[in-house]
Enzyme design. Structure first.
Site, mmCIF file in Angstrom:
data_model
loop_
_atom_site.group_PDB
_atom_site.id
_atom_site.type_symbol
_atom_site.label_atom_id
_atom_site.label_comp_id
_atom_site.label_asym_id
_atom_site.label_seq_id
_atom_site.Cartn_x
_atom_site.Cartn_y
_atom_site.Cartn_z
ATOM 1 N N HIS A 33 37.546 26.744 30.368
ATOM 2 C CA HIS A 33 38.847 26.827 29.686
ATOM 3 C C HIS A 33 39.556 25.494 29.808
ATOM 4 C CE1 HIS A 33 39.513 31.456 29.678
ATOM 5 N NE2 HIS A 33 38.280 31.120 29.364
ATOM 6 N N TYR A 92 49.708 33.949 31.234
ATOM 7 C CA TYR A 92 50.601 34.354 32.326
ATOM 8 C C TYR A 92 51.949 34.706 31.701
ATOM 9 C CZ TYR A 92 47.472 32.276 35.863
ATOM 10 O OH TYR A 92 46.408 31.981 36.684
ATOM 11 N N PRO A 135 47.679 35.688 44.467
ATOM 12 C CA PRO A 135 46.670 35.271 43.490
ATOM 13 C C PRO A 135 47.211 34.569 42.237
ATOM 14 C CG PRO A 135 46.932 37.655 43.458
ATOM 15 C CD PRO A 135 47.755 37.154 44.594
ATOM 16 N N LYS A 168 44.077 30.331 43.654
ATOM 17 C CA LYS A 168 43.657 29.296 44.595
ATOM 18 C C LYS A 168 42.771 29.779 45.754
ATOM 19 C CE LYS A 168 45.360 25.712 42.765
ATOM 20 N NZ LYS A 168 44.431 25.755 41.654
ATOM 21 N N TYR A 223 46.713 23.225 38.935
ATOM 22 C CA TYR A 223 45.929 24.393 38.504
ATOM 23 C C TYR A 223 44.430 24.064 38.447
ATOM 24 C CZ TYR A 223 45.069 28.845 36.211
ATOM 25 O OH TYR A 223 44.627 30.115 35.928
HETATM 26 P P1 FAD Z 1 36.264 37.080 51.858
HETATM 27 O O1 FAD Z 1 35.844 37.020 50.454
HETATM 28 O O2 FAD Z 1 37.267 38.105 52.279
HETATM 29 O O3 FAD Z 1 34.944 37.281 52.716
HETATM 30 C C1 FAD Z 1 34.952 37.628 54.084
HETATM 31 C C2 FAD Z 1 33.692 38.395 54.409
HETATM 32 O O4 FAD Z 1 33.681 38.711 55.808
HETATM 33 C C3 FAD Z 1 33.600 39.714 53.660
HETATM 34 O O5 FAD Z 1 32.331 39.849 53.051
HETATM 35 C C4 FAD Z 1 33.834 40.760 54.745
HETATM 36 O O6 FAD Z 1 33.163 41.982 54.477
HETATM 37 C C5 FAD Z 1 33.282 40.054 55.973
HETATM 38 N N1 FAD Z 1 33.810 40.543 57.242
HETATM 39 C C6 FAD Z 1 35.068 40.970 57.517
HETATM 40 N N2 FAD Z 1 35.155 41.366 58.791
HETATM 41 C C7 FAD Z 1 33.946 41.185 59.347
HETATM 42 C C8 FAD Z 1 33.399 41.428 60.634
HETATM 43 N N3 FAD Z 1 34.154 41.952 61.600
HETATM 44 N N4 FAD Z 1 32.103 41.128 60.865
HETATM 45 C C9 FAD Z 1 31.340 40.596 59.883
HETATM 46 N N5 FAD Z 1 31.785 40.365 58.622
HETATM 47 C C10 FAD Z 1 33.081 40.658 58.372
HETATM 48 N N6 FAD Z 1 41.094 33.306 44.378
HETATM 49 C C11 FAD Z 1 40.881 32.318 43.450
HETATM 50 O O7 FAD Z 1 40.524 31.190 43.835
HETATM 51 N N7 FAD Z 1 41.043 32.512 42.094
HETATM 52 C C12 FAD Z 1 41.437 33.714 41.622
HETATM 53 O O8 FAD Z 1 41.516 33.875 40.396
HETATM 54 C C13 FAD Z 1 41.714 34.770 42.572
HETATM 55 N N8 FAD Z 1 42.088 35.989 42.148
HETATM 56 C C14 FAD Z 1 42.183 36.998 43.052
HETATM 57 C C15 FAD Z 1 42.510 38.248 42.563
HETATM 58 C C16 FAD Z 1 42.601 39.313 43.453
HETATM 59 C C17 FAD Z 1 42.967 40.671 42.919
HETATM 60 C C18 FAD Z 1 42.346 39.112 44.856
HETATM 61 C C19 FAD Z 1 42.404 40.259 45.844
HETATM 62 C C20 FAD Z 1 42.006 37.874 45.339
HETATM 63 C C21 FAD Z 1 41.935 36.800 44.458
HETATM 64 N N9 FAD Z 1 41.602 35.533 44.894
HETATM 65 C C22 FAD Z 1 41.484 34.520 43.973
HETATM 66 C C23 FAD Z 1 41.369 35.271 46.322
HETATM 67 C C24 FAD Z 1 39.886 35.244 46.714
HETATM 68 O O9 FAD Z 1 39.277 36.451 46.310
HETATM 69 C C25 FAD Z 1 39.733 35.036 48.238
HETATM 70 O O10 FAD Z 1 40.535 33.955 48.631
HETATM 71 C C26 FAD Z 1 38.279 34.786 48.656
HETATM 72 O O11 FAD Z 1 37.557 35.990 48.625
HETATM 73 C C27 FAD Z 1 38.185 34.175 50.052
HETATM 74 O O12 FAD Z 1 36.830 34.075 50.444
HETATM 75 P P2 FAD Z 1 36.417 34.209 51.957
HETATM 76 O O13 FAD Z 1 34.940 34.030 52.001
HETATM 77 O O14 FAD Z 1 37.271 33.341 52.792
HETATM 78 O O15 FAD Z 1 36.828 35.696 52.381
HETATM 79 C C1 PHB Z 2 41.260 36.695 37.385
HETATM 80 O O1 PHB Z 2 40.661 36.468 36.306
HETATM 81 O O2 PHB Z 2 40.881 37.579 38.169
HETATM 82 C C2 PHB Z 2 42.444 35.890 37.754
HETATM 83 C C3 PHB Z 2 42.843 34.866 36.926
HETATM 84 C C4 PHB Z 2 43.959 34.098 37.276
HETATM 85 C C5 PHB Z 2 44.661 34.391 38.437
HETATM 86 C C6 PHB Z 2 44.241 35.419 39.264
HETATM 87 C C7 PHB Z 2 43.135 36.184 38.922
HETATM 88 O O3 PHB Z 2 45.756 33.660 38.756
#
Ligand code: FAD
Ligand code: PHB
Length: 404
Positions: free
Chosen positions: A75, A204, A296, A300, A388
């Site tokens: 995009h 947005y 979200p 980021k 962004y």
């Molecule tokens: P996580 O993905 O949470 O991974 C952590 C892992 O550790 C998981 O698999 C979990 O099961 C495991 N774990 C937990 N506890 C234990 C334990 N005790 N022992 C072993 N394993 C364990 N970010 C963006 O950049 N762009 C977006 O558009 C965006 N949109 C989002 C929309 C929504 C609705 C949500 C909820 C989040 C969004 N995010 C977005 C945020 C993004 O999803 C997270 O920041 C990202 O998942 C972080 O990755 P991580 O690996 O740090 O943590």
């Molecule tokens: C998404 O597509 O899930 C999404 C896009 C933009 C955001 C958050 C989530 O800011």
């Protein structure tokens, strides 16, 4: 009891843990990944969708971007919508050619799991009773049960990539970490729908009734979000009510509206800003959501997880190649500089685009003025665009052993 040994013990097979494991593999550094959920659960979890340019470049440099290249949707811009009108912001033109890519986090995770399995390096799913110990020694330990066997995994370093609700951050002794937190008086109701996206770019929206976001996953799947109260029961929202509210908030005066389709997934997510500092205790290094959470709205979270593990991999490469610990000592400060800028941006996007229950008429008019200024000033649009698409990484790909 099984006794295991590795160089880097990684807890969590989310984006942070899996990316770190692969970066270490590319540098010939051993790791074991321990995840408490099943492979299917980790892959099916619907979350982020927007990859910054730097995250896309990183996945390419790591050699895991085959599917992303084929199926990711590049995009070059986005829309900001308010008072019934959509305003286009051209990200690519404003940032000298950079862009974002829409590609589901679950696809990123699937690609990284496939890459991990292809290396034959250990990845334990469904690990139980995961705990960490001896963090202030040179040989910290991860304990877990897998199948019927209890394991003691000795490591040089532990990477706490276990998300906001994991075990690593709470295992750091009280008083070591400073916690910075802000909760918001709203959450997001998110849906995936079988509907061809009716806009080629994200929209947005700030509407009188609250925030709404139009996004997508593929040419056939739309992803949409609505601002709702933080603890809203999803049962309050039958599919028809969701569509009615989406269309009320998003439809613009020129008649643009999201296409309705069958809802195939829905859920409510609360929103918070959180930072734990420093992102290290002894030989435990926190990365991604285990150390920080952003609302979200700025897209980021996943991108910060990627930039943390790039810094960590680069420091671990220096540690294993020359026994140098200075880079590990700098890890937290380097990451936190970028984290705080992303926190500021995510907080600003959130507070500018949502309606708070306690806000006054003055606050709302100020929001409208903020958006009016944003969409009419090239300087303001450039500021949004460069944040962004992603601020520059603090370390080079080459320092983590990758082609630049
Ligand atoms: P996580 O993905 O949470 O991974 C952590 C892992 O550790 C998981 O698999 C979990 O099961 C495991 N774990 C937990 N506890 C234990 C334990 N005790 N022992 C072993 N394993 C364990 N970010 C963006 O950049 N762009 C977006 O558009 C965006 N949109 C989002 C929309 C929504 C609705 C949500 C909820 C989040 C969004 N995010 C977005 C945020 C993004 O999803 C997270 O920041 C990202 O998942 C972080 O990755 P991580 O690996 O740090 O943590
Ligand atoms: C998404 O597509 O899930 C999404 C896009 C933009 C955001 C958050 C989530 O800011």
């Amino acid at each position: 009891m099984g006794s295991l040994r590795t160089q880097v013990g990684i807890i969590g097979a989310g984006p942070a843990g899996l990316m770190l494991g692969h970066l270490l593999h590319l540098n010939g550094i051993d790791s074991v990944i321990v995840e408490n959920r099943s492979r299917e659960y980790v892959i099916d979890r619907v979350r982020a969708g927007v990859l910054e340019q730097g995250t896309v470049d990183l996945l390419h440099a790591m050699g895991v971007a085959g599917n992303l290249q084929r199926e990711g949707l590049r995009h070059d811009g986005l829309y900001i919508s308010f008072q019934g009108q959509r305003h286009h912001i051209n990200l690519t033109e404003l940032t000298g050619g950079r862009a974002i890519t829409v590609y589901g986090q679950n696809e990123v995770v699937k690609d990284l799991i496939d890459a991990r399995v292809a290396t034959s390096r250990p990845l334990y799913f469904e690990a139980e009773h995961v705990s960490v110990g001896a963090l202030d020694s040179s040989s910290p330990v991860i304990r877990f049960r897998h199948g019927d066997v209890d394991h003691d995994l000795r490591c040089d370093v532990i990477a706490g990539c276990d998300g906001f609700h994991g075990v690593c951050r709470p295992s750091i002794p009280a008083g070591v970490l400073s916690m910075y937190e802000r909760t918001y008086p709203f959450g997001w109701l998110g849906i995936l729908a079988e509907a061809a996206p009716s806009s080629d770019e994200l929209v947005y929206t700030l509407h009188e009734r609250g925030f709404a976001l139009f996004s997508m996953r593929s040419p056939k799947i739309t992803r949409l979000y609505l601002q709702v109260p933080p603890d809203e029961p999803i049962e309050k929202w039958p599919d028809d009510a969701i569509w009615e509210e989406m269309r009320t908030r998003m439809t613009t005066r020129d008649g643009w509206t999201p296409t309705v389709g069958r809802i195939i997934q829905k859920g409510v997510t609360p929103m918070r800003s959180f930072v734990a500092a420093p992102m290290r205790y002894g030989r435990l290094f926190l990365a991604g959501d285990s150390a920080h959470i952003v609302p979200p709205t700025g897209a980021k979270g996943l991108n910060l997880a990627a930039s943390d593990v790039l810094v960590l991999a680069s420091a671990l490469k220096a540690f294993y190649e020359g026994g140098r610990t200075e880079r590990l000592d700098e890890y937290s400060d380097i990451c936190l500089r970028r984290v705080w800028k992303a926190q500021r941006f995510s907080w600003w996007m959130t507070s500018t685009l949502h309606r708070a229950p306690e806000e006054t008429a003055f606050d709302h008019q100020r929001q409208i003025a903020d958006l009016d200024y944003l969409t009419s000033s090239r300087a303001a649009m450039t500021s949004l665009a460069e944040q962004y698409v992603g601020l520059p990484a603090e370390v080079s790909f080459a320092s983590a052993g990758l082609p630049s």
